[in-house]
Motif scaffolding. Structure first.
Motif, mmCIF file in Angstrom:
data_model
loop_
_atom_site.group_PDB
_atom_site.id
_atom_site.type_symbol
_atom_site.label_atom_id
_atom_site.label_comp_id
_atom_site.label_asym_id
_atom_site.label_seq_id
_atom_site.Cartn_x
_atom_site.Cartn_y
_atom_site.Cartn_z
ATOM 1 N N ILE A 10 0.845 -1.210 0.000
ATOM 2 C CA ILE A 10 0.000 0.000 0.000
ATOM 3 C C ILE A 10 0.873 1.250 0.000
ATOM 4 N N LEU A 11 1.936 1.230 0.821
ATOM 5 C CA LEU A 11 2.771 2.431 0.957
ATOM 6 C C LEU A 11 3.451 2.812 -0.359
ATOM 7 N N VAL A 12 3.890 1.817 -1.118
ATOM 8 C CA VAL A 12 4.695 2.144 -2.300
ATOM 9 C C VAL A 12 3.896 2.164 -3.610
ATOM 10 N N ALA A 13 2.675 1.630 -3.595
ATOM 11 C CA ALA A 13 1.901 1.548 -4.845
ATOM 12 C C ALA A 13 1.737 2.908 -5.552
ATOM 13 N N PRO A 14 1.531 4.035 -4.810
ATOM 14 C CA PRO A 14 1.330 5.301 -5.524
ATOM 15 C C PRO A 14 2.575 5.843 -6.240
ATOM 16 N N PHE A 15 3.744 5.226 -6.004
ATOM 17 C CA PHE A 15 4.931 5.652 -6.758
ATOM 18 C C PHE A 15 4.789 5.278 -8.237
ATOM 19 N N VAL A 16 4.037 4.201 -8.474
ATOM 20 C CA VAL A 16 3.882 3.717 -9.850
ATOM 21 C C VAL A 16 3.110 4.770 -10.653
ATOM 22 N N THR A 17 3.547 4.996 -11.885
ATOM 23 C CA THR A 17 2.921 6.052 -12.697
ATOM 24 C C THR A 17 1.456 5.732 -12.993
ATOM 25 N N CYS A 18 0.576 6.593 -12.498
ATOM 26 C CA CYS A 18 -0.855 6.424 -12.773
ATOM 27 C C CYS A 18 -1.221 7.311 -13.965
ATOM 28 N N SER A 19 -2.398 7.099 -14.505
ATOM 29 C CA SER A 19 -2.759 7.837 -15.725
ATOM 30 C C SER A 19 -2.943 9.331 -15.471
ATOM 31 N N ALA A 20 -3.177 9.722 -14.204
ATOM 32 C CA ALA A 20 -3.350 11.154 -13.913
ATOM 33 C C ALA A 20 -2.044 11.931 -14.094
ATOM 34 N N ARG A 21 -0.907 11.204 -14.065
ATOM 35 C CA ARG A 21 0.375 11.898 -14.258
ATOM 36 C C ARG A 21 0.634 12.176 -15.741
ATOM 37 N N LEU A 22 -0.080 11.472 -16.602
ATOM 38 C CA LEU A 22 0.252 11.534 -18.024
ATOM 39 C C LEU A 22 0.180 12.935 -18.639
ATOM 40 N N PRO A 23 -0.887 13.734 -18.339
ATOM 41 C CA PRO A 23 -0.910 15.073 -18.937
ATOM 42 C C PRO A 23 0.328 15.894 -18.569
ATOM 43 N N VAL A 24 0.812 15.708 -17.323
ATOM 44 C CA VAL A 24 2.008 16.452 -16.896
ATOM 45 C C VAL A 24 3.231 15.949 -17.656
ATOM 46 N N TYR A 25 3.315 14.619 -17.815
ATOM 47 C CA TYR A 25 4.443 14.056 -18.573
ATOM 48 C C TYR A 25 4.422 14.591 -20.013
ATOM 49 N N VAL A 26 3.223 14.633 -20.597
ATOM 50 C CA VAL A 26 3.096 15.117 -21.984
ATOM 51 C C VAL A 26 3.598 16.556 -22.078
ATOM 52 N N LEU A 27 3.138 17.381 -21.131
ATOM 53 C CA LEU A 27 3.528 18.801 -21.124
ATOM 54 C C LEU A 27 5.047 18.945 -21.017
ATOM 55 N N LEU A 28 5.637 18.232 -20.056
ATOM 56 C CA LEU A 28 7.050 18.473 -19.750
ATOM 57 C C LEU A 28 8.010 17.758 -20.700
ATOM 58 N N THR A 29 7.676 16.531 -21.108
ATOM 59 C CA THR A 29 8.592 15.862 -22.055
ATOM 60 C C THR A 29 8.522 16.579 -23.404
ATOM 61 N N GLY A 30 7.341 17.074 -23.746
ATOM 62 C CA GLY A 30 7.200 17.836 -24.990
ATOM 63 C C GLY A 30 8.025 19.116 -24.939
ATOM 64 N N LEU A 31 8.083 19.670 -23.746
ATOM 65 C CA LEU A 31 8.833 20.920 -23.572
ATOM 66 C C LEU A 31 10.342 20.663 -23.598
ATOM 67 N N LEU A 32 10.737 19.557 -22.977
ATOM 68 C CA LEU A 32 12.173 19.253 -22.894
ATOM 69 C C LEU A 32 12.730 18.805 -24.238
ATOM 70 N N PHE B 18 9.603 9.597 -21.478
ATOM 71 C CA PHE B 18 8.305 9.133 -20.987
ATOM 72 C C PHE B 18 8.454 7.759 -20.326
ATOM 73 N N VAL B 19 9.108 6.857 -21.034
ATOM 74 C CA VAL B 19 9.331 5.503 -20.498
ATOM 75 C C VAL B 19 10.211 5.591 -19.244
ATOM 76 N N GLY B 20 11.181 6.507 -19.283
ATOM 77 C CA GLY B 20 12.062 6.709 -18.132
ATOM 78 C C GLY B 20 11.274 7.111 -16.889
ATOM 79 N N CYS B 21 10.221 7.896 -17.084
ATOM 80 C CA CYS B 21 9.375 8.307 -15.952
ATOM 81 C C CYS B 21 8.709 7.080 -15.322
ATOM 82 N N TYR B 22 8.221 6.179 -16.186
ATOM 83 C CA TYR B 22 7.606 4.941 -15.679
ATOM 84 C C TYR B 22 8.626 4.139 -14.884
ATOM 85 N N ALA B 23 9.832 4.018 -15.468
ATOM 86 C CA ALA B 23 10.883 3.217 -14.820
ATOM 87 C C ALA B 23 11.277 3.836 -13.488
#
Lengths: 116, 681
Positions: free
Chosen positions: B396-418, B430-435
């Protein structure tokens, strides 16, 4: 008729991890803490239960063939993590107990340990 | 609704108990948890008596967790014991003894199953035995004489096939006339096992030529159809059973092969994720469109003011933000249920046990971690299946570290920017964020198991069910059930939080700055071409929104908290974004859109681009390369989801676990982002 490829020495107990795939053996005990041992016993790995070794290693898989009685149709297959498999002790199937599928060929039945 | 009777279903795992429950109760059932535990039960209703017609009575049915024995130390067994004793009921159900215990037995694994039946019979409750999978047992040449079994158990025994529906009506009738047994099975484990063997030997009838094997301790030398002990050729039934075991062996050799197994698992997971992130986007778009249209209608039809704002921007936006994830959650549970029903998921969990154990997590944690990729809420709820308490808490404690779909819009914004114009590099990031998320989860679990949850994970022992075609009915029932739990849990939390955030962002109301009034005056000039006037008016609206947001409570909080984030290079606007996304991460992009441009619709073409090019008040860009990297790492790792914290507190059994999760994840995120900020420099 004796099961082919049986690696259980007559009379001796050994760890499940030391068996080979296809071995038929009888559970002699579980060297785990009481709660783990009770769970395994309730799952079918009770002393005297005859098992067929389907996979050895990580994980190990056994098929529980019988408690004290059985039919040759069994669907109870248990996966065991390596640390647990190393704590399951097995021995030769007692004389007079016959087990389906103890020999490699499908359709034959052998009385395992008849020479034991 | 007050029911005349309450029936509890119980039995070993993998006996088809839940399929039978679905057959009895249909798809209209709910899941409730037992107070003070992480165990849950499905509660439904069925009609009994009246020969299956309308003349019977409606009774309540409770599907208890599967147990191998009622006397085990597992929480599942404790729950069953308490329910049978009348001391525990699922939340919302009246307390009291169950009226009927319906024990579900697998006809092909009777000796083991009969142990639980004996334990139930000892409790002197009206009992009925459902002899399930009778069709499969028959196919394999095993005939169970239900009359003899009923005699030996002292209660009604009804052969059923939950899959085909055979015998279900008879079972309903038997439940109506259930009685207390007159036999008392032994109390000791050994005695009960011997009793079960004896009962089995008495009732089993093998087809002519089929084989039975008698052991030295066989309490009953039942002859009849049984052939003499000694070597002989197996029967056609024996052959079929053997062939089935051989087929299972062959499939297992692939699914659990050290080389092929992981490749197959990766393929199955890839297909699962593809479904979640591609198929689910269609209904997600429809939901998005629907809520957008409703919000627009509210603004059109209600007079401007607090009511319209609250309804449109608080309530509807909050509900929409939750419901949009429903297709992913539903699809995930549907597919996981199908996979589970095939028998593959148990093998996958066994395979994952080897990979997870070094980090102090058991193979059981595989499904919760998998589910958390869609959303941490169902992931954490799935951790109920982890039997050991420390293992479950770590999961339970560590499960939220895993990338959930709510993080995706932020990943899209920032990886697109970088990586502007470099889609390949953006994908790798993007894959690196999951890892990174997964690695943080595993390392955190390892740390937890060496400190607060000291100990190694409990070695896994799992029954591996026979491979079979999955039941759509069961998958559908699970999906409906889980979706409803998700909506109820997350919807209420997110809704409340969104209303509060809306208030923080919308109040206090301030007068528009002078420049806005001037812009509006110029836009109203009839000499101005209509296009230019409209554009000027829109700019005035954006400037006003931006001004209002900066002076709102949220804006002031952003200014107040900015010194904390200053070492990461975040200005007050980013701080507002980080702050508001504590409600839900996906709020970040829309908040940034409002703060920096005054526009709320981040989906609108160009708005994402405008956010990327937003500037600070001194004119320098907000999203420098360093800041974007730091922010990306922060969003991968930080706990920014209040509904998750609420579910953690509930599932882990205390708010302290939620606080620990919040502090640990945000602490790790802050330090990692700080490191990255300085490293990139």
């Amino acid at each position: 008729m004796v099961a082919q490829g049986l690696t259980i020495s007559p009379g001796g107990a050994r760890r499940l991890l030391e068996c080979r795939v296809g071995d038929i053996a009888s559970v002699s005990g579980v060297e785990a803490d009481p709660s783990e041992a009770s769970l395994l016993r309730a799952m079918g790995l009770r002393p005297g239960a005859v098992i067929r070794v389907c996979r050895v290693g990580e994980p190990s898989v056994v098929e529980v063939i019988s408690g004290h009685t059985c039919v040759c149709h069994c669907r109870c297959r248990i996966g065991l993590a390596r640390p647990l498999a190393s704590r399951v002790m097995v021995k030769e199937v007692p004389t007079g107990v016959e087990v389906a599928g103890a020999v490699g060929a499908v359709g034959a039945v052998g009385a395992v340990g008849a020479e034991g | 609704m007050a029911f005349s009777k309450r029936v509890v279903l119980l039995g070993n795992p993998n006996t088809g108990k839940t399929t039978l429950f679905n057959r009895l109760c249909g798809l209209r059932a709910k899941t409730s948890n037992f107070p003070g535990t992480t165990q849950e039960a499905r509660v439904g209703e069925t009609r009994i008596g009246g020969a299956g017609g309308a003349g019977g009575v409606v009774v309540e049915v409770i599907d208890l967790p599967g147990v191998y024995s009622l006397e085990l130390e597992q929480s599942e067994a404790a729950v069953c014991r308490e329910v049978l004793a009348g001391r525990l009921m699922p939340r919302g159900e009246r307390a009291g003894d169950p009226d009927v215990a319906c024990v579900v037995l697998d006809a092909a694994n009777l000796p083991r199953n009969l142990v639980v039946a004996g334990e139930v019979l000892r409790r002197r409750l009206p009992t009925v035995v459902a002899l399930n999978m009778i069709d499969l047992a028959r196919r394999d040449g095993v005939e169970i004489d239900s009359g003899v079994l009923s005699e030996r158990l002292g209660c009604a025994v009804v052969p059923v096939s939950a899959r085909s529906g055979e015998g279900v009506r008879s079972l309903q009738d038997a439940i109506a006339s259930a009685r207390v047994t007159n036999i008392t099975p032994p109390g000791s484990v050994e005695g009960l096992e011997a009793w079960a063997d004896g009962v089995y030997a008495a009732c089993v009838r093998l087809a002519p030529g089929a084989v039975r094997h008698a052991g030295p301790g066989d309490p009953s030398a039942h002859a009849g159809d049984v052939g003499p002990v000694g070597g002989r050729a197996a029967s056609p039934h024996g052959l079929r059973a053997r062939t089935q075991a051989d087929t299972t062996d062959r499939i297992d050799r692939v699914t659990m092969n050290p080389a092929l197994g992981p490749v197959l698992l990766a393929g199955v997971m890839a297909a699962l994720f593809w479904s979640i992130f591609s198929l689910a986007t269609y209904p997600m778009d429809w939901i998005d469109w629907f809520f957008g249209a409703v919000v627009a209608r509210v603004h059109e039809n209600l007079p401007e003011g607090i009511l319209a704002d609250l309804l449109a921007d608080g309530v509807l936006a909050g509900v929409g933000a939750t419901v949009i994830f429903l297709p992913q959650i539903a699809l995930l549970f549907f597919l996981i249920s199908l996979l589970e029903d095939t028998g593959y998921l148990a093998r996958a969990a066994m395979m994952m046990d080897r990979l997870l154990r070094p980090f102090g997590l058991p193979g059981h944690a595989f499904v919760p971690l998998l589910g958390s990729h869609a959303c941490a809420l169902p992931g954490i709820m799935a951790a109920r299946a982890v039997p050991d308490r420390h293992d479950r808490l770590a999961t339970i404690l560590v499960a939220p570290f895993v990338t959930c779909s709510a993080r995706l819009p932020v990943y899209v914004l920032l990886t697109g920017l970088l990586f502007r114009g470099e889609p390949l590099k953006a994908s790798v990031a993007f894959v690196g964020c999951y890892a990174l998320g997964l690695a943080a989860a595993l390392v955190s679990a390892m740390i937890a198991r060496r400190t607060i949850l000291r100990g190694s994970s409990r070695p896994m022992a799992l029954e591996l069910p026979t491979y079979k075609l999955p039941s759509l009915r069961t998958a559908l029932a699970t999906t409906i059930d889980r979706s409803w739990v998700f909506l109820r849990n997350a919807g209420t939390n997110i809704l409340a939080i969104c209303v509060v955030l809306w208030w923080l962002g919308a109040y206090p109301k301030v007068d528009p700055p002078g420049e806005v009034a001037q812009m509006r005056e110029r836009a109203a000039d009839p000499a101005l071409p209509p296009d230019e006037a409209a554009s000027l008016a829109a700019d005035a609206d954006h400037a006003e929104a931006r001004h209002a947001r900066a002076r709102s409570f949220a804006g002031r909080l952003g200014h107040a908290i900015q010194p904390v984030f200053a070492p990461l290079g975040f200005d007050w606007q980013l701080s507002v974004g980080v702050l508001t996304s504590f409600a839900a991460r996906e709020v970040f992009v829309s908040t940034m859109a409002v703060v920096t441009t005054g526009r709320e619709d981040a989906e609108e073409e160009g708005v994402m681009e405008m956010v990327r090019e937003a500037t600070r008040e001194d004119g320098s860009p907000i999203f420098t390369r360093r800041v974007a990297w730091a922010l990306l790492v922060y969003y991968v790792l930080a706990m920014q989801c209040l509904p998750t914290l609420a579910v953690t507190a509930r599932e882990a059994g205390g708010a302290r676990w939620a606080f620990l999760q919040l502090a640990w994840m945000c602490g790790v995120a802050y330090l990692a982002a700080l490191g990255v900020y300085h490293l990139v420099a």
